[in-house]
Write an enzyme that holds these catalytic residues in place. Structure first.
Site, PDB file in Angstrom:
ATOM      1  N   ASP A   1       0.865  -1.193   0.000  1.00 42.03           N
ATOM      2  CA  ASP A   1       0.000   0.000   0.000  1.00 42.03           C
ATOM      3  C   ASP A   1       0.894   1.232   0.000  1.00 42.03           C
ATOM      4  OD1 ASP A   1      -2.050   2.031   0.686  1.00 42.03           O
ATOM      5  OD2 ASP A   1      -3.287   0.336   1.285  1.00 42.03           O
TER       6      ASP A   1
ATOM      7  N   CYS B   1       4.457   0.363  -1.065  1.00 44.63           N
ATOM      8  CA  CYS B   1       4.690  -0.081  -2.437  1.00 44.63           C
ATOM      9  C   CYS B   1       3.677   0.620  -3.331  1.00 44.63           C
ATOM     10  CB  CYS B   1       4.521  -1.611  -2.504  1.00 44.63           C
ATOM     11  SG  CYS B   1       4.501  -2.288  -4.173  1.00 44.63           S
ATOM     12  N   ASP B   2       4.168   1.360  -4.311  1.00 44.22           N
ATOM     13  CA  ASP B   2       3.261   1.984  -5.276  1.00 44.22           C
ATOM     14  C   ASP B   2       3.025   0.986  -6.394  1.00 44.22           C
ATOM     15  OD1 ASP B   2       1.948   3.415  -7.241  1.00 44.22           O
ATOM     16  OD2 ASP B   2       3.003   5.284  -6.764  1.00 44.22           O
TER      17      ASP B   2
ATOM     18  N   TYR C   1     -13.619   4.629 -14.268  1.00 42.62           N
ATOM     19  CA  TYR C   1     -13.570   3.549 -13.271  1.00 42.62           C
ATOM     20  C   TYR C   1     -14.085   2.244 -13.880  1.00 42.62           C
ATOM     21  CZ  TYR C   1     -14.769   1.207  -8.819  1.00 42.62           C
ATOM     22  OH  TYR C   1     -14.880   0.322  -7.792  1.00 42.62           O
TER      23      TYR C   1
ATOM     24  N   LYS D   1     -12.283  -1.345 -14.386  1.00 44.34           N
ATOM     25  CA  LYS D   1     -12.825  -2.569 -13.778  1.00 44.34           C
ATOM     26  C   LYS D   1     -13.211  -3.597 -14.840  1.00 44.34           C
ATOM     27  CE  LYS D   1     -12.578  -1.800  -9.342  1.00 44.34           C
ATOM     28  NZ  LYS D   1     -11.535  -2.517  -8.591  1.00 44.34           N
TER      29      LYS D   1
ATOM     30  N   PRO E   1     -17.738  -6.024  -4.333  1.00 45.94           N
ATOM     31  CA  PRO E   1     -18.153  -5.742  -2.952  1.00 45.94           C
ATOM     32  C   PRO E   1     -19.084  -4.534  -2.860  1.00 45.94           C
ATOM     33  CG  PRO E   1     -16.057  -4.695  -3.352  1.00 45.94           C
ATOM     34  CD  PRO E   1     -16.491  -5.289  -4.677  1.00 45.94           C
TER      35      PRO E   1
HETATM   36  N1  LIG Z   1     -16.224   0.175  -1.309  1.00 51.01           N
HETATM   37  C1  LIG Z   1     -17.067  -0.371  -2.168  1.00 51.01           C
HETATM   38  O1  LIG Z   1     -18.280  -0.440  -1.936  1.00 51.01           O
HETATM   39  C2  LIG Z   1     -16.574  -0.910  -3.491  1.00 51.01           C
HETATM   40  C3  LIG Z   1     -17.522  -1.245  -4.476  1.00 51.01           C
HETATM   41  C4  LIG Z   1     -17.066  -1.806  -5.657  1.00 51.01           C
HETATM   42  C5  LIG Z   1     -15.720  -2.085  -5.850  1.00 51.01           C
HETATM   43  N2  LIG Z   1     -14.827  -1.744  -4.860  1.00 51.01           N
HETATM   44  C6  LIG Z   1     -13.409  -2.044  -5.086  1.00 51.01           C
HETATM   45  O2  LIG Z   1     -12.862  -2.663  -3.933  1.00 51.01           O
HETATM   46  C7  LIG Z   1     -11.504  -2.254  -3.752  1.00 51.01           C
HETATM   47  C8  LIG Z   1     -11.333  -1.607  -2.387  1.00 51.01           C
HETATM   48  O3  LIG Z   1     -12.268  -0.548  -2.255  1.00 51.01           O
HETATM   49  P1  LIG Z   1     -12.187   0.492  -1.040  1.00 51.01           P
HETATM   50  O4  LIG Z   1     -13.511   1.174  -1.016  1.00 51.01           O
HETATM   51  O5  LIG Z   1     -11.670  -0.162   0.190  1.00 51.01           O
HETATM   52  O6  LIG Z   1     -11.082   1.495  -1.610  1.00 51.01           O
HETATM   53  P2  LIG Z   1     -10.200   2.544  -0.771  1.00 51.01           P
HETATM   54  O7  LIG Z   1      -9.968   3.694  -1.703  1.00 51.01           O
HETATM   55  O8  LIG Z   1     -10.834   2.824   0.552  1.00 51.01           O
HETATM   56  O9  LIG Z   1      -8.840   1.783  -0.498  1.00 51.01           O
HETATM   57  C9  LIG Z   1      -7.909   1.576  -1.522  1.00 51.01           C
HETATM   58  C10 LIG Z   1      -6.550   1.283  -0.919  1.00 51.01           C
HETATM   59  O10 LIG Z   1      -5.615   1.248  -1.998  1.00 51.01           O
HETATM   60  C11 LIG Z   1      -4.486   1.999  -1.650  1.00 51.01           C
HETATM   61  N3  LIG Z   1      -3.842   2.536  -2.846  1.00 51.01           N
HETATM   62  C12 LIG Z   1      -4.275   3.533  -3.645  1.00 51.01           C
HETATM   63  N4  LIG Z   1      -3.391   3.787  -4.616  1.00 51.01           N
HETATM   64  C13 LIG Z   1      -2.358   2.919  -4.439  1.00 51.01           C
HETATM   65  C14 LIG Z   1      -1.130   2.704  -5.102  1.00 51.01           C
HETATM   66  N5  LIG Z   1      -0.765   3.437  -6.165  1.00 51.01           N
HETATM   67  N6  LIG Z   1      -0.312   1.731  -4.635  1.00 51.01           N
HETATM   68  C15 LIG Z   1      -0.653   1.006  -3.539  1.00 51.01           C
HETATM   69  N7  LIG Z   1      -1.804   1.169  -2.868  1.00 51.01           N
HETATM   70  C16 LIG Z   1      -2.650   2.125  -3.312  1.00 51.01           C
HETATM   71  C17 LIG Z   1      -5.009   3.113  -0.751  1.00 51.01           C
HETATM   72  O11 LIG Z   1      -3.980   3.697   0.051  1.00 51.01           O
HETATM   73  C18 LIG Z   1      -6.071   2.369   0.049  1.00 51.01           C
HETATM   74  O12 LIG Z   1      -5.524   1.781   1.222  1.00 51.01           O
HETATM   75  C19 LIG Z   1     -11.202  -1.309  -4.919  1.00 51.01           C
HETATM   76  O13 LIG Z   1     -10.650  -2.035  -5.994  1.00 51.01           O
HETATM   77  C20 LIG Z   1     -12.574  -0.788  -5.300  1.00 51.01           C
HETATM   78  O14 LIG Z   1     -12.639  -0.325  -6.626  1.00 51.01           O
HETATM   79  C21 LIG Z   1     -15.212  -1.161  -3.692  1.00 51.01           C
END
Ligand SMILES: NC(=O)c1ccc[n+]([C@@H]2O[C@H](COP(=O)([O-])OP(=O)(O)OC[C@H]3O[C@@H](n4cnc5c(N)ncnc54)[C@H](O)[C@@H]3O)[C@@H](O)[C@H]2O)c1
Length: 246
Positions: free
Chosen positions: A37, A58-59, A149, A153, A179
């Site tokens: 992360d 890690c990016d 987005y 996806k 999710p």
């Molecule tokens: N929350 C929902 O209801 C929902 C719905 C559909 C899909 N999703 C998918 O589920 C996954 C998680 O969703 P979320 O809501 O927890 O997202 P979030 O944005 O809360 O968390 C994403 C995480 O990724 C990390 N991140 C961002 N850029 C990064 C990079 N360049 N390198 C490393 N880490 C990086 C962030 O620091 C964060 O901890 C995502 O793929 C999102 O698209 C979520």
């Protein structure tokens, strides 16, 4: 039940949100968990201990950082059995206002990073590995302002199906999860659109938001565990029915 005892899992983006819940569920099922992360995951290390958790900044947009991270995981835990491509960045933007940066951010943290991790983990996953990619119900509902987005996806959906076919003979299953969780980033988006969350909850078949650990994380544990050895190329919607609200 510790169905993942002694397994090693990588979860991207697990410093918070859905990824954190997935990491907790995997650890509670017996796995050791490595987190990539851009934010520190100190809370998870404090909760689970550094015998169980390896967390590195890690990016995931940079393949050299991804390769170095996977090497570190293997040096520390011996292998990689489970890969969860969870992290993704980028807000919702009207298509006509989408910048190059918006497009690059979604693509580079979405399908590009997913491919980097799958490629780097492949030698370790051969002969029984599991990959779980995060998709989104918005691919189906096609709501406005989600175009970039959804493009990212949808690419991940294609990667999931194609890799499931290509790597099945190598003993690797590749599945996905859609999710619905009120993570901080999701809550921030809903705050910009008052009434939208209530509207979703009113129409959901199961009218509540999901729990990152107990709903999404447990579904990941299923796909990563022995009960799912004959499941590949599929997507599990763990979203209260959101994916068919179109
Ligand atoms: N929350 C929902 O209801 C929902 C719905 C559909 C899909 N999703 C998918 O589920 C996954 C998680 O969703 P979320 O809501 O927890 O997202 P979030 O944005 O809360 O968390 C994403 C995480 O990724 C990390 N991140 C961002 N850029 C990064 C990079 N360049 N390198 C490393 N880490 C990086 C962030 O620091 C964060 O901890 C995502 O793929 C999102 O698209 C979520």
């Amino acid at each position: 039940m510790q169905t993942l005892k002694d397994k090693v899992a990588i979860v991207t983006g697990a410093a918070g949100g859905v990824g954190r819940g997935i990491a907790l569920a995997l650890a509670h099922a017996g796995a050791r968990v490595a987190i990539a992360d851009v934010e520190p995951a100190d809370g998870l290390i404090a909760e689970l201990g550094d015998e169980t958790v390896l967390a590195e900044i890690c990016d995931i947009r940079d393949s050299a950082q991804v390769n170095a991270f996977v090497d570190k995981v293997v040096a520390r835990f011996g292998t990689v059995d489970i890969l969860v491509n969870n992290a993704m960045a980028g807000g919702l933007v009207p298509l006509s206002e989408t910048s190059d940066r918006d497009i690059e951010l979604a693509m580079n943290t979405g399908p590009m990073a997913t491919l980097y991790f799958m490629r780097a983990c492949y030698p370790h996953l051969v002969g029984g590995g599991r990959i779980i990619n995060l998709r989104s119900g918005s691919e189906v509902t096609a709501v406005p302002n989600f175009v970039t987005y959804i493009a990212a996806k949808s690419a991940i959906a294609g990667i999931t199906r194609a890799a499931a076919r290509e790597w099945g003979r190598s003993g690797i299953t590749v599945n996905a999860i859609c999710p619905f969780v009120l993570s901080d980033s999701a809550a921030a988006e809903f705050e910009k659109h008052p009434g939208q969350l209530d509207n979703i909850l009113t129409n959901l078949s199961i009218p509540r938001v999901g729990d990152a650990e107990n709903d999404i994380g447990r579904a990941v544990v299923y796909l990563a565990g022995p009960d799912a050895s004959y499941v590949t190329g599929t997507t599990l919607s763990v979203d209260g029915g959101a994916a068919f609200m179109a």
